[in-house]
Each structure stands twice: as C-alpha cells, then as structure tokens.
Design a protein around this motif. Structure first.
Motif, PDB file in Angstrom:
ATOM      1  N   HIS A 131       0.851  -1.187   0.000  1.00  0.00           N
ATOM      2  CA  HIS A 131       0.000   0.000   0.000  1.00  0.00           C
ATOM      3  C   HIS A 131       0.884   1.234   0.000  1.00  0.00           C
ATOM      4  CE1 HIS A 131      -3.359  -2.580   0.836  1.00  0.00           C
ATOM      5  NE2 HIS A 131      -2.892  -2.922   2.020  1.00  0.00           N
ATOM      6  N   VAL A 132       0.472   2.254  -0.747  1.00  0.00           N
ATOM      7  CA  VAL A 132       1.200   3.520  -0.783  1.00  0.00           C
ATOM      8  C   VAL A 132       0.184   4.646  -0.604  1.00  0.00           C
ATOM      9  CG1 VAL A 132       2.705   5.026  -2.132  1.00  0.00           C
ATOM     10  CG2 VAL A 132       2.915   2.540  -2.379  1.00  0.00           C
ATOM     11  N   THR A 133       0.429   5.506   0.384  1.00  0.00           N
ATOM     12  CA  THR A 133      -0.400   6.678   0.616  1.00  0.00           C
ATOM     13  C   THR A 133       0.481   7.901   0.454  1.00  0.00           C
ATOM     14  OG1 THR A 133      -1.846   5.498   2.160  1.00  0.00           O
ATOM     15  CG2 THR A 133      -1.881   7.892   2.256  1.00  0.00           C
ATOM     16  N   VAL A 134       0.051   8.836  -0.409  1.00  0.00           N
ATOM     17  CA  VAL A 134       0.883   9.978  -0.761  1.00  0.00           C
ATOM     18  C   VAL A 134       0.174  11.283  -0.415  1.00  0.00           C
ATOM     19  CG1 VAL A 134       2.158  11.126  -2.615  1.00  0.00           C
ATOM     20  CG2 VAL A 134       1.834   8.643  -2.689  1.00  0.00           C
ATOM     21  N   SER A 135       0.829  12.089   0.405  1.00  0.00           N
ATOM     22  CA  SER A 135       0.380  13.454   0.669  1.00  0.00           C
ATOM     23  C   SER A 135       1.400  14.453   0.147  1.00  0.00           C
ATOM     24  CB  SER A 135       0.181  13.687   2.174  1.00  0.00           C
ATOM     25  OG  SER A 135      -0.869  12.886   2.660  1.00  0.00           O
ATOM     26  N   GLY A 136       2.628  13.997  -0.118  1.00  0.00           N
ATOM     27  CA  GLY A 136       3.712  14.845  -0.591  1.00  0.00           C
ATOM     28  C   GLY A 136       3.950  14.672  -2.079  1.00  0.00           C
ATOM     29  N   THR A 137       5.237  14.636  -2.469  1.00  0.00           N
ATOM     30  CA  THR A 137       5.637  14.616  -3.875  1.00  0.00           C
ATOM     31  C   THR A 137       6.426  13.353  -4.201  1.00  0.00           C
ATOM     32  OG1 THR A 137       5.780  17.025  -3.876  1.00  0.00           O
ATOM     33  CG2 THR A 137       6.927  15.875  -5.646  1.00  0.00           C
ATOM     34  N   ILE A 138       6.069  12.714  -5.309  1.00  0.00           N
ATOM     35  CA  ILE A 138       6.822  11.558  -5.801  1.00  0.00           C
ATOM     36  C   ILE A 138       7.121  11.762  -7.274  1.00  0.00           C
ATOM     37  CG2 ILE A 138       6.783   9.085  -6.310  1.00  0.00           C
ATOM     38  CD1 ILE A 138       5.075   8.636  -3.872  1.00  0.00           C
ATOM     39  N   LYS A 139       8.400  11.550  -7.639  1.00  0.00           N
ATOM     40  CA  LYS A 139       8.830  11.491  -9.035  1.00  0.00           C
ATOM     41  C   LYS A 139       9.437  10.111  -9.217  1.00  0.00           C
ATOM     42  CE  LYS A 139       9.694  16.395  -9.542  1.00  0.00           C
ATOM     43  NZ  LYS A 139      10.668  17.455  -9.762  1.00  0.00           N
ATOM     44  N   GLY A 140       8.667   9.212  -9.816  1.00  0.00           N
ATOM     45  CA  GLY A 140       9.118   7.841 -10.003  1.00  0.00           C
ATOM     46  C   GLY A 140       7.928   6.934 -10.224  1.00  0.00           C
ATOM     47  N   LEU A 171      -3.820   8.714  -3.366  1.00  0.00           N
ATOM     48  CA  LEU A 171      -3.285  10.055  -3.549  1.00  0.00           C
ATOM     49  C   LEU A 171      -4.190  11.026  -2.800  1.00  0.00           C
ATOM     50  CD1 LEU A 171      -2.394   9.950  -7.356  1.00  0.00           C
ATOM     51  CD2 LEU A 171      -0.937   9.409  -5.411  1.00  0.00           C
ATOM     52  N   MET A 172      -3.664  11.613  -1.751  1.00  0.00           N
ATOM     53  CA  MET A 172      -4.417  12.561  -0.955  1.00  0.00           C
ATOM     54  C   MET A 172      -4.505  13.891  -1.717  1.00  0.00           C
ATOM     55  SD  MET A 172      -4.999  10.457   1.363  1.00  0.00           S
ATOM     56  CE  MET A 172      -5.784  11.346   2.676  1.00  0.00           C
ATOM     57  N   PRO A 173      -5.379  14.805  -1.325  1.00  0.00           N
ATOM     58  CA  PRO A 173      -5.547  16.065  -2.075  1.00  0.00           C
ATOM     59  C   PRO A 173      -4.266  16.865  -2.291  1.00  0.00           C
ATOM     60  CG  PRO A 173      -7.358  15.786  -0.550  1.00  0.00           C
ATOM     61  CD  PRO A 173      -6.374  14.677  -0.258  1.00  0.00           C
ATOM     62  N   SER A 174      -3.291  16.776  -1.386  1.00  0.00           N
ATOM     63  CA  SER A 174      -2.043  17.530  -1.531  1.00  0.00           C
ATOM     64  C   SER A 174      -0.971  16.775  -2.321  1.00  0.00           C
ATOM     65  CB  SER A 174      -1.497  17.884  -0.143  1.00  0.00           C
ATOM     66  OG  SER A 174      -1.276  16.703   0.611  1.00  0.00           O
ATOM     67  N   ALA A 175      -1.256  15.572  -2.803  1.00  0.00           N
ATOM     68  CA  ALA A 175      -0.273  14.723  -3.484  1.00  0.00           C
ATOM     69  C   ALA A 175       0.100  15.261  -4.865  1.00  0.00           C
ATOM     70  CB  ALA A 175      -0.811  13.305  -3.628  1.00  0.00           C
ATOM     71  N   ARG A 176       1.385  15.043  -5.221  1.00  0.00           N
ATOM     72  CA  ARG A 176       1.885  15.355  -6.552  1.00  0.00           C
ATOM     73  C   ARG A 176       2.697  14.147  -7.007  1.00  0.00           C
ATOM     74  NH1 ARG A 176       1.155  19.927  -8.567  1.00  0.00           N
ATOM     75  NH2 ARG A 176       2.986  19.936  -9.905  1.00  0.00           N
ATOM     76  N   GLY A 217      -8.082  17.403  -6.073  1.00  0.00           N
ATOM     77  CA  GLY A 217      -6.978  18.345  -6.002  1.00  0.00           C
ATOM     78  C   GLY A 217      -5.614  17.698  -6.173  1.00  0.00           C
ATOM     79  N   ALA A 218      -5.527  16.382  -6.092  1.00  0.00           N
ATOM     80  CA  ALA A 218      -4.252  15.685  -6.270  1.00  0.00           C
ATOM     81  C   ALA A 218      -3.799  15.811  -7.722  1.00  0.00           C
ATOM     82  CB  ALA A 218      -4.393  14.214  -5.899  1.00  0.00           C
ATOM     83  N   TYR A 219      -2.464  15.817  -7.933  1.00  0.00           N
ATOM     84  CA  TYR A 219      -1.887  15.913  -9.269  1.00  0.00           C
ATOM     85  C   TYR A 219      -1.257  14.568  -9.618  1.00  0.00           C
ATOM     86  CZ  TYR A 219       1.384  17.191 -12.968  1.00  0.00           C
ATOM     87  OH  TYR A 219       2.091  17.245 -14.150  1.00  0.00           O
TER      88      TYR A 219
END
Length: 127
Positions: free
Chosen positions: A64-73, A83-88, A103-105
């Motif tokens: 499981h992966v939960t993202v609120s920050g930034t991931i490039k990969g 992907l939470m609303p603040s995720a990129r 709102g997630a990107y």
C-alpha cells in the motif's frame, strides 16, 4: 469499500525518514515506511506513507502507498495507491486499487492489476 483500518494501519510505523533528513540509496524492508524528508533511489517495502513535506525521487514497490507529498518515479502497489488532495505524482503506476483525492496531481500512465490470477489464467487458456 476498502477496509482502511485493516489495510492501511499506519499507527505502527517501523521506519521514519524525518523532515530534515535526506537519504540516497535503496530502502529494502517489510514494514511500514514514513517519509517526511527526501529519499532518492529505490524503495521496496511493505507499506509507504509519504507525508506532506515528503519528497521521493525513486521507484517504489510496495503493498500500500499513501501519498500526501511529492513523488517522481514509478509505483507498483499490490494493494491500494491513495493520492491525498495535496499529493503530486509524476510517474507510471501499476496498482490493484487506486484512490485519487480531489486536487491531487498525477501525470503518468496507469495500469490496473487484477487481484485474481486465476481469472487471468482462464482467459489465456481459451485463446
């Protein structure tokens, strides 16, 4: 729909990369990893939580992966990618389940994995 308590219990985090910490290399484990700092390289673990201040420039393979920050990969998650609303997120994903907050990107290709291998095999046998 999802058993969040059972599947996404981040109360017992095993490893934390703190807000002012940078790590470069491969993280290989079985527990829960929380990233509030910066990770560059590769992550292979049970569950991953990227906090709002977390920056990950790495490929991730996890349950499981939960993202609120930034991931490039690229991400491969056998369970849920949330992907939470603040995720990129910039990268390709292969997931069994996907949840994208308003709102997630997300920029990349998405492949949905089947949770039932027997159905995939039956389809191949008929050909």
């Amino acid at each position: 729909m999802f058993k969040k308590k059972e599947e996404l219990d981040f109360a017992n985090v095993d490893t934390i990369i703190g807000k002012d910490t940078e790590f470069s290399g491969t993280i290989n484990g079985k527990g829960i990893l929380r990233v509030d700092g910066k990770v560059t390289g590769e992550i292979i673990t049970g569950d991953v939580l990227v906090g709002e201040t977390g920056v990950v420039e790495a490929n991730i393979k996890a349950r499981h992966v939960t993202v609120s920050g930034t991931i490039k990969g690229n991400i491969e998650a056998s369970g849920l990618l949330e992907l939470m609303p603040s995720a990129r997120l910039t990268g390709d994903i292969k997931v069994s389940n996907l949840s994208i907050g308003d709102g997630a990107y997300f920029k990349g290709a998405c492949e949905m994995l089947s949770g039932d291998k027997s159905k995939e095999n039956k389809g191949q046998e008929k050909k």
